[in-house]
Design an enzyme around this catalytic site. Structure first.
Site, PDB file in Angstrom:
ATOM      1  N   CYS A  89       0.837  -1.208   0.000  1.00  0.00           N
ATOM      2  CA  CYS A  89       0.000   0.000   0.000  1.00  0.00           C
ATOM      3  C   CYS A  89       0.871   1.257   0.000  1.00  0.00           C
ATOM      4  CB  CYS A  89      -0.965  -0.052   1.186  1.00  0.00           C
ATOM      5  SG  CYS A  89      -2.293   1.149   1.090  1.00  0.00           S
ATOM      6  N   HIS A 198      -3.422  -5.819   1.236  1.00  0.00           N
ATOM      7  CA  HIS A 198      -2.687  -6.011   2.496  1.00  0.00           C
ATOM      8  C   HIS A 198      -2.605  -7.467   2.940  1.00  0.00           C
ATOM      9  CE1 HIS A 198      -2.363  -1.732   3.804  1.00  0.00           C
ATOM     10  NE2 HIS A 198      -3.340  -1.619   2.928  1.00  0.00           N
ATOM     11  N   GLU A 200      -0.658  -8.643   5.145  1.00  0.00           N
ATOM     12  CA  GLU A 200      -0.375  -8.734   6.591  1.00  0.00           C
ATOM     13  C   GLU A 200      -1.647  -8.717   7.439  1.00  0.00           C
ATOM     14  OE1 GLU A 200      -0.411  -6.100   4.882  1.00  0.00           O
ATOM     15  OE2 GLU A 200      -0.634  -4.261   6.049  1.00  0.00           O
TER      16      GLU A 200
END
Lengths: 227, 82
Positions: A89, A198, A200
């Site tokens: 991002c 994302h 994560e």
């Protein structure tokens, strides 16, 4: 499983997802090392994640000021030397501003901030961060951005596709106007990857829509162990 | 003192959704015949002393590396009366 590999996570003023990135690294079996934007060295880490967020408040352009942070000088050198770097991002924006990756990320074409669980197709497994996936594998991970539209000139887009450097594409809908549905790309060497969604945030079933994001972190740990 | 103005605009081929939104609003507010709106940034920079060639070259360097992203934006520099 602990691999003994140390992966740095850079915190800029305004970074948001550094802690989730560190957690994802630990869940995948690595040691997460906090790196500070004002550090002039990388403390000997084996790979680096540039996390999501709003570094320097997204002032000027997303990632434009972070690109000149002290930690970026050794990071850019190390990236050119083959160190695995994942920009997620805002981290992707920083990598484009640093010219480690081609193109740029601009305001979503519909002008709205978007936050959704996004389906992606993995297009390349020839990178340090995607080697554990299958080509064509479909995954779902969160996407949240206001300026996630990937743009580059037609020649660059043709080159990225021709060289197999599109890492992931949006499936079902194009959430932000990215050219050719591009969600992530890599450099020529395959060590630097930029990804708008994302991974994560999708490493544990308690908090993520899936655990599909874990593959990015286990991929790099596996490639580090086998190097 | 010298005053320098740096204008930064998205390249013509880059979609400018903010400009499009403003274009729509201008039409709704009764301005007819608007064919295009592009939204950009302006930097007004005051520097001490005269603007010699070396400093102007430095400003161009920074305008193309920090103030604008040459992948998506064009810039122009002009000196104005402070």
């Amino acid at each position: 499983m602990t691999t003994g590999m140390r992966i740095g996570v850079v915190t800029f003023p305004g970074s948001l997802d550094d802690r989730d990135a560190a957690r994802a690294i630990r869940v995948a079996g690595g040691e997460a090392v906090s790196l500070w934007h004002a550090d002039a060295d990388l403390h000997g880490v084996d790979a680096v994640v540039l996390p999501g967020g709003f570094s320097y408040g997204d002032y000027l352009r997303c990632g434009a000021i972070a690109r000149f942070a002290p930690v970026m000088t050794p990071l850019i050198d190390a990236a050119k030397g083959g160190l695995p770097i994942l920009g997620i991002c805002n981290g992707f924006q920083v990598l484009c501003e640093s010219h480690l990756l081609p193109g740029a990320l601009v305001r979503n074409d519909h002008l709205h901030f978007i936050c959704r669980d996004q389906k992606l197709r993995i297009e390349s497994t020839s990178t340090a961060w995607t080697s554990g996936f299958e080509v064509g594998q479909e995954i779902v991970i969160p996407l949240k951005n206001g300026e996630g539209g990937y743009v580059a000139d037609e020649n660059t887009l043709d080159q990225l596709e021709g060289e197999g450097r599109v890492v992931a594409r949006y499936l079902d809908i194009n959430p932000n106007g990215s050219r050719r549905d591009i969600a992530g790309i890599t450099n020529e060497r395959g060590n630097v990857v930029g990804l708008m969604p994302h991974p994560e945030h999708a490493v544990e079933s308690l908090t993520g829509p899936t655990t599909d994001g874990l593959g990015f972190f286990t991929s790099v740990l596996t490639s580090l162990v086998n190097r | 003192m010298a005053r320098v103005v740096v204008d930064v605009l998205l390249k013509p081929e880059i979609l400018d959704p903010q400009g499009k939104a403003v274009e729509g609003a201008l039409g709704r507010l009764g301005l007819s015949g608007v064919s295009s709106v592009r939204q950009g940034k302006t930097f007004t920079i005051d520097v001490d002393g005269d603007l010699d060639d070396a400093r102007l070259a430095q400003l161009h360097e920074l305008a193309s590396s920090l103030l604008s992203n040459p992948v998506i934006e064009d810039y122009s520099i002009r000196e104005v009366t402070a």
